[in-house]
Scaffold this motif. Structure first.
Motif, PDB file in Angstrom:
ATOM      1  N   GLU A   1       0.834  -1.209   0.000  1.00 53.07           N
ATOM      2  CA  GLU A   1       0.000   0.000   0.000  1.00 53.07           C
ATOM      3  C   GLU A   1       0.868   1.258   0.000  1.00 53.07           C
ATOM      4  O   GLU A   1       0.573   2.237  -0.698  1.00 53.07           O
TER       5      GLU A   1
ATOM      6  N   VAL B   1       0.297  -0.092   5.989  1.00 52.38           N
ATOM      7  CA  VAL B   1      -0.974   0.623   5.843  1.00 52.38           C
ATOM      8  C   VAL B   1      -0.893   1.994   6.509  1.00 52.38           C
ATOM      9  O   VAL B   1      -1.317   3.010   5.943  1.00 52.38           O
TER      10      VAL B   1
ATOM     11  N   GLN C   1      -9.351   1.161   1.330  1.00 50.25           N
ATOM     12  CA  GLN C   1      -8.389   1.232   0.230  1.00 50.25           C
ATOM     13  C   GLN C   1      -8.567   0.082  -0.760  1.00 50.25           C
ATOM     14  O   GLN C   1      -8.931  -1.017  -0.388  1.00 50.25           O
ATOM     15  N   ASN C   2      -8.315   0.408  -2.037  1.00 49.05           N
ATOM     16  CA  ASN C   2      -8.308  -0.572  -3.136  1.00 49.05           C
ATOM     17  C   ASN C   2      -9.611  -1.347  -3.263  1.00 49.05           C
ATOM     18  O   ASN C   2      -9.612  -2.522  -3.646  1.00 49.05           O
TER      19      ASN C   2
ATOM     20  N   THR D   1      -7.458   1.137  -7.252  1.00 47.87           N
ATOM     21  CA  THR D   1      -6.145   0.598  -7.600  1.00 47.87           C
ATOM     22  C   THR D   1      -5.574   1.410  -8.769  1.00 47.87           C
ATOM     23  O   THR D   1      -6.310   2.099  -9.484  1.00 47.87           O
TER      24      THR D   1
END
Length: 448
Positions: free
Chosen positions: A23, A105, A324-325, A352
């Protein structure tokens, strides 16, 4: 693609040192890629090692958090605080309590926070923290004991002029209250060391709503400037059902849109008639239930297991507000196929790199997280100001300041993008505008 030799050298060094932190690598690559024209124009940044210093935190604190559960059993979690950059102000950034939290992270979040805080124009550096503790399923007493244990160590490293944490995923009013109480007990002082506090003890009106409202103010301004358009009459898909998603839904509806989805880690609900926000608030803020309950209470609403399917729902505007993502290449292509023309990010780095490439290839209006979700930290900064003045502004005053900040972020991003040959690119513009302010401060203050 990295072509500048200095930029490539810095990224190669990050890969070598932090190759186990995907990340963080993702966040750094995106920023460095867009900064290449800036680096080419400003050799003083290379001469002063600005990029090498930007990607290396000033301090990483990792600590054990031992606490006792309701059964009397000792539990041990890991705590983190990454103090990334203090060139323009004290470290500022939230605390995240979630099983997926690890050093990588927290570093990605802290790195993003540097530029996000810079974009607000408020004097705040970048930091982030948290723990792999999961509050879900824990009693209030267990959450309190964990927060007290966590703050016992964290209190050594923070302060109103040093580092001012806030909330993030799973750190809301309850957790901030327990953390603040423990800090006050340990330090024997009453200060603005945390933001997101309750209104009774130094919190700011509009802070709860700030990230979601700010996301919509940013999106509305980007729509106005780039497309001569608005939320009015648009169908909006929103992921998540936490604080950001709830208040993004509220503001989008207020601006004339129909929001048709909400989700959590188990699945999503689709309501073709528009999400009934009072029911979502009751489920998530009232008794911390699961979003599946919405479909059980609202005739005509559908519940679907799994989160990714939310991006297959036809819409005009997508506002990812979960984590996230959460949007990969396939999800991005589904959005485009089903008519989406705008993606603005309420979560941190929810798309992403492959998804972003799809947005750009298809000409979507794309608002990156560090700009679009800066409303939360903006009002945190305003809370710090109110604490320093020992006064409180009205909701209307604070909300007006938030709206002005989000609109100025759009303007600053577009101006920076134009200056460096990336006209209309909100992602490049946000990275450049946020970076230049921090880089100039770093150069001015010497090699630190």
């Amino acid at each position: 693609m990295l072509t500048n030799e200095y930029v490539k050298r810095v990224y190669d060094q990050v890969q070598k040192r932090d190759g186990d932190q995907p990340e963080f690598l993702q966040a750094v690559y995106e920023v460095l890629d867009t900064l290449q024209p800036v680096i080419a124009k400003h050799p003083e940044y290379e001469a002063n090692g600005v990029l090498e210093r930007l990607v290396e935190p000033e301090r990483v604190v990792k600590f054990r958090v031992a606490w006792v559960d309701d059964a009397g059993k000792v539990q041990v979690n890991r705590g983190y605080r990454v103090q990334f950059n203090s060139a323009i102000g004290p470290y500022k950034g939230g605390l995240r309590f979630h099983p997926t939290v690890n050093e990588g992270v927290i570093k990605f979040l802290g790195f993003e926070q540097i530029l996000k805080n810079s974009l607000t124009t408020l004097p705040m550096g970048g930091g982030k923290g948290g723990s792999d503790f999961d509050p879900k399923g824990k009693s209030d007493a267990e959450v309190m004991r964990f927060c007290q244990a966590f703050m016992t160590e964290l209190s050594r490293h923070i302060g109103q002029f040093t580092d001012v944490p806030a909330g993030d995923i799973n750190v809301g009013a309850r957790e901030i209250g327990y953390l603040f109480g423990q800090y006050k007990r340990i330090r024997d002082e009453y200060s603005g060391v945390l933001t997101g506090k309750g209104l009774e003890f130094g919190g700011s009106l509009a802070r709860t709503e700030a990230t979601g409202y700010g996301l919509c103010y940013y999106t509305a301004e980007a729509l106005r400037v780039l497309k001569n358009d608005s939320f009015e009459g648009k169908t909006v898909v929103i992921s998540g059902s936490g604080n950001v998603a709830i208040f993004a839904t509220e503001k989008a509806q207020e601006l004339g849109a129909k929001v048709v989805t909400a989700s959590d880690s188990n699945g999503y609900v689709y309501d073709p008639d528009g999400i009934k926000l009072d029911i979502v608030k009751d489920i998530k803020l009232g008794h911390r239930g699961r979003i599946k309950e919405y479909a059980e209470r609202v005739p005509g609403a559908e519940y679907h297991e799994g989160c990714a399917g939310v991006w297959t729902v036809p819409c005009d505007i997508a506002l990812p507000c979960a984590t996230q993502n959460e949007i990969d290449e396939a999800s991005a292509e589904a959005l485009v196929k089903n008519g989406c023309t705008v993606v603005c990010e309420g979560a941190n780095m929810p798309s992403t790199p492959e998804a972003i490439a799809v947005y750009q290839k298809n000409g979507l209006l794309y608002g990156p997280a560090k700009a679009a979700n800066a409303g939360g930290v903006a009002v945190s900064g305003l809370e710090m100001s109110q604490n320093s003045y020992r006064l409180s502004w009205t909701f209307e005053e604070t909300d007006a300041k938030l709206k002005s900040i989000m609109e100025s972020i759009v303007a600053e991003s577009l101006a920076a993008a134009k200056e460096y040959g990336e006209e209309g690119d909100l992602m490049a513009g946000a990275n450049i505008a946020g970076f230049v302010k921090v880089a100039n401060a770093m150069v001015a203050q010497g090699i630190l």
